[in-house]
Design a protein around this motif. Structure first.
Motif, PDB file in Angstrom:
ATOM      1  N   THR A 137      44.976  72.427  88.177  1.00 61.29           N
ATOM      2  CA  THR A 137      46.360  72.773  88.464  1.00 61.29           C
ATOM      3  C   THR A 137      46.876  73.810  87.474  1.00 61.29           C
ATOM      4  O   THR A 137      47.570  74.757  87.858  1.00 61.29           O
ATOM      5  CB  THR A 137      47.247  71.504  88.419  1.00 61.29           C
ATOM      6  N   ILE A 138      46.535  73.649  86.200  1.00 60.99           N
ATOM      7  CA  ILE A 138      46.946  74.632  85.181  1.00 60.99           C
ATOM      8  C   ILE A 138      46.322  75.989  85.473  1.00 60.99           C
ATOM      9  O   ILE A 138      46.990  77.024  85.366  1.00 60.99           O
ATOM     10  CB  ILE A 138      46.577  74.126  83.766  1.00 60.99           C
ATOM     11  N   ILE A 139      45.052  75.993  85.867  1.00 62.46           N
ATOM     12  CA  ILE A 139      44.394  77.255  86.211  1.00 62.46           C
ATOM     13  C   ILE A 139      45.113  77.912  87.390  1.00 62.46           C
ATOM     14  O   ILE A 139      45.371  79.121  87.380  1.00 62.46           O
ATOM     15  CB  ILE A 139      42.896  77.023  86.526  1.00 62.46           C
ATOM     16  N   ALA A 140      45.480  77.118  88.385  1.00 63.58           N
ATOM     17  CA  ALA A 140      46.209  77.661  89.529  1.00 63.58           C
ATOM     18  C   ALA A 140      47.556  78.224  89.095  1.00 63.58           C
ATOM     19  O   ALA A 140      47.989  79.285  89.562  1.00 63.58           O
ATOM     20  CB  ALA A 140      46.400  76.588  90.589  1.00 63.58           C
ATOM     21  N   TYR A 141      48.229  77.547  88.165  1.00 62.26           N
ATOM     22  CA  TYR A 141      49.524  77.995  87.654  1.00 62.26           C
ATOM     23  C   TYR A 141      49.376  79.330  86.928  1.00 62.26           C
ATOM     24  O   TYR A 141      50.163  80.251  87.130  1.00 62.26           O
ATOM     25  CB  TYR A 141      50.087  76.920  86.724  1.00 62.26           C
ATOM     26  N   ALA A 199      37.274  67.772  91.677  1.00 61.98           N
ATOM     27  CA  ALA A 199      37.429  66.881  90.527  1.00 61.98           C
ATOM     28  C   ALA A 199      36.452  65.706  90.560  1.00 61.98           C
ATOM     29  O   ALA A 199      35.801  65.428  89.552  1.00 61.98           O
ATOM     30  CB  ALA A 199      38.870  66.397  90.428  1.00 61.98           C
ATOM     31  N   PRO A 200      36.294  65.004  91.680  1.00 63.95           N
ATOM     32  CA  PRO A 200      35.327  63.900  91.672  1.00 63.95           C
ATOM     33  C   PRO A 200      33.884  64.361  91.456  1.00 63.95           C
ATOM     34  O   PRO A 200      33.079  63.618  90.907  1.00 63.95           O
ATOM     35  CB  PRO A 200      35.482  63.269  93.059  1.00 63.95           C
ATOM     36  N   LEU A 201      33.557  65.586  91.856  1.00 58.00           N
ATOM     37  CA  LEU A 201      32.197  66.076  91.646  1.00 58.00           C
ATOM     38  C   LEU A 201      31.874  66.201  90.164  1.00 58.00           C
ATOM     39  O   LEU A 201      30.769  65.918  89.733  1.00 58.00           O
ATOM     40  CB  LEU A 201      32.006  67.438  92.330  1.00 58.00           C
ATOM     41  N   PHE A 202      32.865  66.603  89.383  1.00 59.60           N
ATOM     42  CA  PHE A 202      32.646  66.775  87.961  1.00 59.60           C
ATOM     43  C   PHE A 202      32.653  65.459  87.208  1.00 59.60           C
ATOM     44  O   PHE A 202      32.118  65.361  86.119  1.00 59.60           O
ATOM     45  CB  PHE A 202      33.706  67.710  87.363  1.00 59.60           C
ATOM     46  N   THR A 203      33.250  64.431  87.785  1.00 58.72           N
ATOM     47  CA  THR A 203      33.305  63.138  87.112  1.00 58.72           C
ATOM     48  C   THR A 203      32.231  62.178  87.598  1.00 58.72           C
ATOM     49  O   THR A 203      32.124  61.080  87.108  1.00 58.72           O
ATOM     50  CB  THR A 203      34.679  62.471  87.321  1.00 58.72           C
ATOM     51  N   GLY A 204      31.482  62.576  88.625  1.00 56.68           N
ATOM     52  CA  GLY A 204      30.427  61.706  89.136  1.00 56.68           C
ATOM     53  C   GLY A 204      30.934  60.673  90.122  1.00 56.68           C
ATOM     54  O   GLY A 204      30.231  59.739  90.454  1.00 56.68           O
ATOM     55  N   ASN A 205      32.163  60.806  90.613  1.00 56.18           N
ATOM     56  CA  ASN A 205      32.727  59.844  91.553  1.00 56.18           C
ATOM     57  C   ASN A 205      32.755  60.389  92.965  1.00 56.18           C
ATOM     58  O   ASN A 205      33.555  59.984  93.777  1.00 56.18           O
ATOM     59  CB  ASN A 205      34.157  59.475  91.137  1.00 56.18           C
ATOM     60  N   ALA A 206      31.873  61.309  93.294  1.00 60.61           N
ATOM     61  CA  ALA A 206      31.901  61.948  94.604  1.00 60.61           C
ATOM     62  C   ALA A 206      31.584  60.971  95.725  1.00 60.61           C
ATOM     63  O   ALA A 206      31.980  61.176  96.854  1.00 60.61           O
ATOM     64  CB  ALA A 206      30.906  63.103  94.639  1.00 60.61           C
ATOM     65  N   SER A 207      30.885  59.900  95.420  1.00 55.31           N
ATOM     66  CA  SER A 207      30.493  58.976  96.484  1.00 55.31           C
ATOM     67  C   SER A 207      31.539  57.900  96.750  1.00 55.31           C
ATOM     68  O   SER A 207      31.339  57.049  97.586  1.00 55.31           O
ATOM     69  CB  SER A 207      29.167  58.307  96.126  1.00 55.31           C
ATOM     70  N   VAL A 208      32.670  57.923  96.043  1.00 56.92           N
ATOM     71  CA  VAL A 208      33.704  56.919  96.245  1.00 56.92           C
ATOM     72  C   VAL A 208      34.430  57.200  97.547  1.00 56.92           C
ATOM     73  O   VAL A 208      34.944  58.282  97.762  1.00 56.92           O
ATOM     74  CB  VAL A 208      34.710  56.919  95.066  1.00 56.92           C
ATOM     75  N   ALA A 210      41.705  67.272  87.399  1.00 54.66           N
ATOM     76  CA  ALA A 210      42.675  67.729  88.401  1.00 54.66           C
ATOM     77  C   ALA A 210      43.812  68.496  87.734  1.00 54.66           C
ATOM     78  O   ALA A 210      44.270  69.522  88.249  1.00 54.66           O
ATOM     79  CB  ALA A 210      43.218  66.550  89.189  1.00 54.66           C
ATOM     80  N   ILE A 211      44.258  68.032  86.563  1.00 53.81           N
ATOM     81  CA  ILE A 211      45.317  68.733  85.826  1.00 53.81           C
ATOM     82  C   ILE A 211      44.831  70.094  85.362  1.00 53.81           C
ATOM     83  O   ILE A 211      45.568  71.085  85.434  1.00 53.81           O
ATOM     84  CB  ILE A 211      45.809  67.869  84.643  1.00 53.81           C
ATOM     85  N   ALA A 228      47.777  77.455  96.955  1.00 52.84           N
ATOM     86  CA  ALA A 228      47.652  76.210  97.700  1.00 52.84           C
ATOM     87  C   ALA A 228      46.182  75.892  97.954  1.00 52.84           C
ATOM     88  O   ALA A 228      45.760  74.739  97.861  1.00 52.84           O
ATOM     89  CB  ALA A 228      48.410  76.300  99.018  1.00 52.84           C
ATOM     90  N   SER A 229      45.408  76.926  98.232  1.00 49.98           N
ATOM     91  CA  SER A 229      43.973  76.724  98.458  1.00 49.98           C
ATOM     92  C   SER A 229      43.290  76.235  97.196  1.00 49.98           C
ATOM     93  O   SER A 229      42.444  75.337  97.247  1.00 49.98           O
ATOM     94  CB  SER A 229      43.317  78.025  98.917  1.00 49.98           C
ATOM     95  N   LEU A 230      43.647  76.806  96.042  1.00 54.93           N
ATOM     96  CA  LEU A 230      43.051  76.378  94.774  1.00 54.93           C
ATOM     97  C   LEU A 230      43.373  74.914  94.472  1.00 54.93           C
ATOM     98  O   LEU A 230      42.503  74.148  94.066  1.00 54.93           O
ATOM     99  CB  LEU A 230      43.552  77.258  93.624  1.00 54.93           C
ATOM    100  N   VAL A 231      44.613  74.529  94.668  1.00 52.11           N
ATOM    101  CA  VAL A 231      45.003  73.150  94.399  1.00 52.11           C
ATOM    102  C   VAL A 231      44.300  72.208  95.366  1.00 52.11           C
ATOM    103  O   VAL A 231      43.813  71.147  94.982  1.00 52.11           O
ATOM    104  CB  VAL A 231      46.541  73.001  94.483  1.00 52.11           C
ATOM    105  N   PHE A 232      44.226  72.599  96.623  1.00 51.94           N
ATOM    106  CA  PHE A 232      43.562  71.782  97.637  1.00 51.94           C
ATOM    107  C   PHE A 232      42.078  71.602  97.302  1.00 51.94           C
ATOM    108  O   PHE A 232      41.547  70.501  97.352  1.00 51.94           O
ATOM    109  CB  PHE A 232      43.731  72.445  99.009  1.00 51.94           C
TER     110      PHE A 232
END
Length: 163
Positions: free
Chosen positions: A16-20, A44-53, A12-13, A34-38
């Motif tokens: 955010t840096i990319i958006a900045y 972020a969960p898709l890349f960490t494997g937590n999408a089903s939480v 997520a950080i 705002a769209s990029l951050v949203f």
């Protein structure tokens, strides 16, 4: 709601840096940022494997059909004649002696907020019988517990509103 893992926070950080950077280098409008951050919050969960939480807890789901991360079947026990001074922690500790406890819910009166003397304990299905045999008709804080497998709650018909 579960707390985010370190990996989720890092990703997520990074978003955010990319958006900045995009903001100052490309000089795009604030709606794009705002769209990029949203979007990053969902990616972020898709890349960490937590999408089903799930971020919302549901109390209306049948606990008998729930499965934990290890695909362990969870079933619910009804615990009656609980002392009014008992809390979730003391009940969890009592049942944990006989198996894996997933959750404890002690019911309260919705108007007064006082405990009603019964509750539900979600446990691993493999430990259910052991807990029932060990705890039914035993004394806990000077009350004799009634422990059995919870019955499925029947669907209540929708109440019609009268004007």
């Amino acid at each position: 709601m579960k707390s985010p893992t370190l990996q989720t926070v890092v990703i997520a950080i990074v978003f955010t840096i990319i958006a900045y950077i995009v903001t100052f280098v490309v000089a795009v409008n604030s709606v794009t940022i705002a769209s990029l951050v949203f979007i990053s919050a969902f990616l972020a969960p898709l890349f960490t494997g937590n999408a089903s939480v799930n971020t919302l807890s549901s109390t209306s789901t049948s606990s008998a059909s729930k499965a934990t991360a290890s695909d362990e079947e969870v079933r619910t026990l009804y615990v009656g004649n609980l002392p009014y001074r008992a809390n979730e922690t003391s009940v969890r500790e009592l049942f944990a002696e006989y198996g894996s406890v997933h959750s404890v819910r002690l019911m309260k009166d919705k108007h007064t907020g006082k405990r009603r003397g019964f509750g539900f304990v979600e446990m691993a299905a493999t430990d259910l019988d052991k807990a029932i045999v060990a705890l039914n008709d035993t004394e806990f804080q000077q009350r004799t517990l009634k422990v059995r497998e919870a019955k499925e709650r029947p669907e209540r018909p929708e109440e019609s509103t009268q004007d």
